[in-house]
Design an enzyme around this catalytic site. Sequence first.
Site, PDB file in Angstrom:
ATOM      1  N   GLY A   1       0.833  -1.196   0.000  1.00 17.22           N
ATOM      2  CA  GLY A   1       0.000   0.000   0.000  1.00 17.22           C
ATOM      3  C   GLY A   1       0.867   1.243   0.000  1.00 17.22           C
TER       4      GLY A   1
ATOM      5  N   GLY B   1       1.804   3.359  -2.425  1.00 15.69           N
ATOM      6  CA  GLY B   1       1.676   4.385  -3.461  1.00 15.69           C
ATOM      7  C   GLY B   1       1.292   5.749  -2.942  1.00 15.69           C
ATOM      8  N   ARG B   2       0.584   5.772  -1.833  1.00 14.89           N
ATOM      9  CA  ARG B   2       0.078   7.048  -1.320  1.00 14.89           C
ATOM     10  C   ARG B   2       0.178   7.074   0.204  1.00 14.89           C
ATOM     11  NH1 ARG B   2      -4.004   5.509  -5.153  1.00 14.89           N
ATOM     12  NH2 ARG B   2      -4.087   6.922  -6.950  1.00 14.89           N
TER      13      ARG B   2
ATOM     14  N   SER C   1      -4.938   0.026  13.780  1.00  8.58           N
ATOM     15  CA  SER C   1      -5.729   1.247  13.957  1.00  8.58           C
ATOM     16  C   SER C   1      -6.227   1.334  15.390  1.00  8.58           C
ATOM     17  CB  SER C   1      -6.936   1.209  13.002  1.00  8.58           C
ATOM     18  OG  SER C   1      -7.903   2.165  13.347  1.00  8.58           O
TER      19      SER C   1
ATOM     20  N   TYR D   1     -13.682  -3.369   9.457  1.00  2.23           N
ATOM     21  CA  TYR D   1     -12.348  -2.794   9.593  1.00  2.23           C
ATOM     22  C   TYR D   1     -11.824  -2.985  11.014  1.00  2.23           C
ATOM     23  CZ  TYR D   1      -8.591   0.668   9.138  1.00  2.23           C
ATOM     24  OH  TYR D   1      -7.371   1.290   9.113  1.00  2.23           O
TER      25      TYR D   1
ATOM     26  N   THR E   1     -12.726  -5.223  13.210  1.00  2.00           N
ATOM     27  CA  THR E   1     -12.493  -6.646  13.445  1.00  2.00           C
ATOM     28  C   THR E   1     -11.188  -7.103  12.808  1.00  2.00           C
ATOM     29  OG1 THR E   1     -14.885  -7.048  13.510  1.00  2.00           O
ATOM     30  CG2 THR E   1     -13.476  -8.954  13.149  1.00  2.00           C
ATOM     31  N   ALA E   2     -10.955  -6.670  11.569  1.00  2.00           N
ATOM     32  CA  ALA E   2      -9.726  -7.057  10.875  1.00  2.00           C
ATOM     33  C   ALA E   2      -8.498  -6.524  11.597  1.00  2.00           C
ATOM     34  CB  ALA E   2      -9.758  -6.551   9.436  1.00  2.00           C
TER      35      ALA E   2
END
Length: 274
Positions: A18, A20-21, A147, A160, A162-163
Site C-alpha cells: 500500500g 503508493g500514497r 488502527s 475494519y 475486526t480485521a
Amino acid sequence: MSAPQARPRLGGAHVVTGGGRGIGRATAERLLQLGADAVAVVEADPAALGWAAAHPGAERLVPVHGDAADQDTAERAAEAAQNAAGTALAGWVNNAAVFRDASLHRTPARQVMDLIGANLAPAVAGCAVAVRRMSEAGAGAIVNVSSHQARQAVPGCAPYATAKAAVEGLTRALAVEYGPHGVRVNAVALGSVATERYAAHLAGLDEEGAGRVRAQMGRVHPLGRIGTAAEAASAIAHLLSPDAGFITGATVPVDGGRTVLAHDPEAHETGEGR
C-alpha cells in the site's frame, strides 16, 4: 563528555505494501532517508506509483504493481527488493488496507466476512513471505499497520475494526513463534492521519461540514489535531530499526492519545476510518 555516536545506517532490503500514497509512501521515503539499500513499494493502483521514478532515491525504489493479498505478489516484491539491494530481506511493512463501511443489521454476513478478509489477507500474505525469508536469514523485522479501531471502534466500521484486532493478534502470535529465529514482529495502531483520503473527504463537504469534522477530530485526539503521514512513518521506521532491537510483540499507539480518551464521540457519518 564523549560525543554522541551516529545512528547506524538502516541498510537492507525492505517492502512496503500500500505504498503508493499516504502512510505507505511516507514510510517508503522515510526508509530511504535512513539508508535502506532498496525499498519495494507494492500498490494495486499503478497510477499511484508514478512518483517513484521522479524520486531522488529512485534507483533504490522498486515499484511493484499487484494485490498485496496475493502471496505471489508478495514473493515478487520480496525478490525484487532483495535483488535491488543485493542483501537479505530486512524489513516488511504491511500497510495495505481497504476502507469499506458496513453494519451487520443491513449487510449480509458473507459480505462482512469478505470485507474482514480484504483487510486481514494482505497482512497474512505479507507476513507469510517475510517470516520465511527472515527466518532463513536469522534476522528481520515486520511492522503491521493497525488502527485505534482495534480497541476503540467507530460505529458502522465493524469489518475494519475486526480485521485490525485480528492483525494485532497475528502480530503477537508471530512474535512468539518467530522470535527464536531472529524475527521481530510489531504493530502500530494509528489514530486519524492526514492523508489524501482524509483530504478528499473534507473536499467533498461544504465549508461548514468540513469545519465540523476538523473540530471533531481535534476533540477526539488529546493533542488537539490529527497526525501526519510523516509521523506515522517515523514510528514504523523506528520499529524496523536496530534502535528497537528488543521490542517485539508490541502494538504501539501512534494516535495522539485517542485510545486513552475516555469518550470518543466520533460518528459514522464522518467517514474517517483510520
